[in-house]
Scaffold this active site. Sequence first.
Site, PDB file in Angstrom:
ATOM      1  N   ASP A  35       0.797  -1.242   0.000  1.00  0.00           N
ATOM      2  CA  ASP A  35       0.000   0.000   0.000  1.00  0.00           C
ATOM      3  C   ASP A  35       0.828   1.291   0.000  1.00  0.00           C
ATOM      4  O   ASP A  35       0.313   2.354  -0.324  1.00  0.00           O
ATOM      5  CB  ASP A  35      -0.913   0.033   1.236  1.00  0.00           C
ATOM      6  CG  ASP A  35      -1.973  -1.046   1.187  1.00  0.00           C
ATOM      7  OD1 ASP A  35      -2.186  -1.611   0.106  1.00  0.00           O
ATOM      8  OD2 ASP A  35      -2.583  -1.323   2.229  1.00  0.00           O
TER       9      ASP A  35
ATOM     10  N   MET B 196      -5.970  -2.554  -4.972  1.00  0.00           N
ATOM     11  CA  MET B 196      -5.941  -2.525  -3.508  1.00  0.00           C
ATOM     12  C   MET B 196      -5.653  -1.121  -2.987  1.00  0.00           C
ATOM     13  O   MET B 196      -5.103  -0.278  -3.702  1.00  0.00           O
ATOM     14  CB  MET B 196      -4.932  -3.526  -2.969  1.00  0.00           C
ATOM     15  CG  MET B 196      -5.504  -4.931  -2.898  1.00  0.00           C
ATOM     16  SD  MET B 196      -4.425  -6.073  -2.028  1.00  0.00           S
ATOM     17  CE  MET B 196      -5.534  -7.473  -1.835  1.00  0.00           C
TER      18      MET B 196
HETATM   19  O1  F6P Z   1      -2.470  -3.903   3.590  1.00  0.00           O
HETATM   20  C1  F6P Z   1      -2.270  -4.604   2.439  1.00  0.00           C
HETATM   21  C2  F6P Z   1      -3.568  -5.023   1.816  1.00  0.00           C
HETATM   22  O2  F6P Z   1      -3.221  -5.767   0.678  1.00  0.00           O
HETATM   23  C3  F6P Z   1      -4.566  -3.917   1.471  1.00  0.00           C
HETATM   24  O3  F6P Z   1      -4.298  -3.216   0.311  1.00  0.00           O
HETATM   25  C4  F6P Z   1      -5.858  -4.686   1.414  1.00  0.00           C
HETATM   26  O4  F6P Z   1      -6.939  -3.822   1.634  1.00  0.00           O
HETATM   27  C5  F6P Z   1      -5.693  -5.691   2.515  1.00  0.00           C
HETATM   28  O5  F6P Z   1      -4.300  -5.888   2.668  1.00  0.00           O
HETATM   29  C6  F6P Z   1      -6.366  -7.021   2.274  1.00  0.00           C
HETATM   30  O6  F6P Z   1      -6.151  -7.827   3.392  1.00  0.00           O
HETATM   31  P1  F6P Z   1      -6.471  -9.374   3.490  1.00  0.00           P
HETATM   32  O7  F6P Z   1      -5.442 -10.120   2.705  1.00  0.00           O
HETATM   33  O8  F6P Z   1      -6.387  -9.693   4.932  1.00  0.00           O
HETATM   34  O9  F6P Z   1      -7.820  -9.580   2.895  1.00  0.00           O
END
Ligand code: F6P
Length: 324
Positions: free
Chosen positions: A128, A170
């Site tokens: 991010d 994302m």
């Molecule tokens: O923080 C990194 C990230 O990839 C974000 O961009 C995204 O919103 C989140 O993690 C998704 O998390 P998870 O893999 O727990 O669904």
Amino acid sequence: MKKIAFLTSGGDAPGMNATIRAVTRACVYNNLTPVGIYRGFDGLINGDFVEMNARSVKGIINKGGTILKTARSSGFRTKDGRKKAYENLKKNNIDSLIIIGGDGSFTGGLIFHNEYNIPVIGIPATIDNDIFGTSHTIGYDTALNTVVEVIDKIRDTASSHNRLFFIEVMGKDAGHIALNTGVGAGAEEILIPEENLGLDRLVESLKRSKATGKSSSIVIVAEGDKTGKNVFELKDYVDENLDGYDARVSVLGHLQRGGSPSCFDRVLASRMGVKAVDSLIQNKTNLMVGLKDGLIELTPLEKAIKGKTNINKELLRVSDIMSI
Ligand code: F6P
């Protein structure tokens, strides 16, 4: 100081393995024992440790994911969990901890330090790029390249069918991926969490593209964009308010987190790993390593957690000009 432990925590990011390799080898180089902890803070609570050596990290600089695994630990949010974690560190004679992850993981690390006085260093790794104190987090550059490559592919089918594509990338709270890939892949519009560019503007922009002879378009939407509509609702909105568009949605999802790290991320991971170990040796703790103007510098963990990154507004203007 004899033993340094380290873990990867939160969402994985390409380059975490290169970071593990760098920390391990920097420890060995300095006659310290590197100790890997599996599955983030959960492994710290459960005593899931492995002593490493220079050879245990061979062949991983180019690998995505994390050989140590990662987790978003709920146990470490409890006092009881952190007490068990501390007891495990003491039992294994571990002096300090390196946390490879994002701001949520650093917050856990700082609470842990405040309670048990364990020296902690953070290495920012998340796709991010939303961490204050570094211009780049490990994994961000790779994710940008992955996303641009995928958008290029979607553009092939979009232009073959004269279609409009809404592509979700994302970034729940940060528009860095959306903004940079939007400019890099030539998107018509870019919707991000930091600015509400408004639905009227989107509709006007799409009308203008039609009028000026564009036959297909790409709109990049960050997960947490400010219009308050998700990518499917945006498509519906355009279907209802604009004639002549054949719209489709593509959610890129977790493919953005995978893949072999870019050269930039491998070099960044190597530099940050070395700096993290150097800092602990020099008794500089509760800091995060970061890239600032080309140099690896230290920021207090507390500042890194509380500070907010800013989007590059120049890119919004460049995108506007490019999408005439
Ligand atoms: O923080 C990194 C990230 O990839 C974000 O961009 C995204 O919103 C989140 O993690 C998704 O998390 P998870 O893999 O727990 O669904």
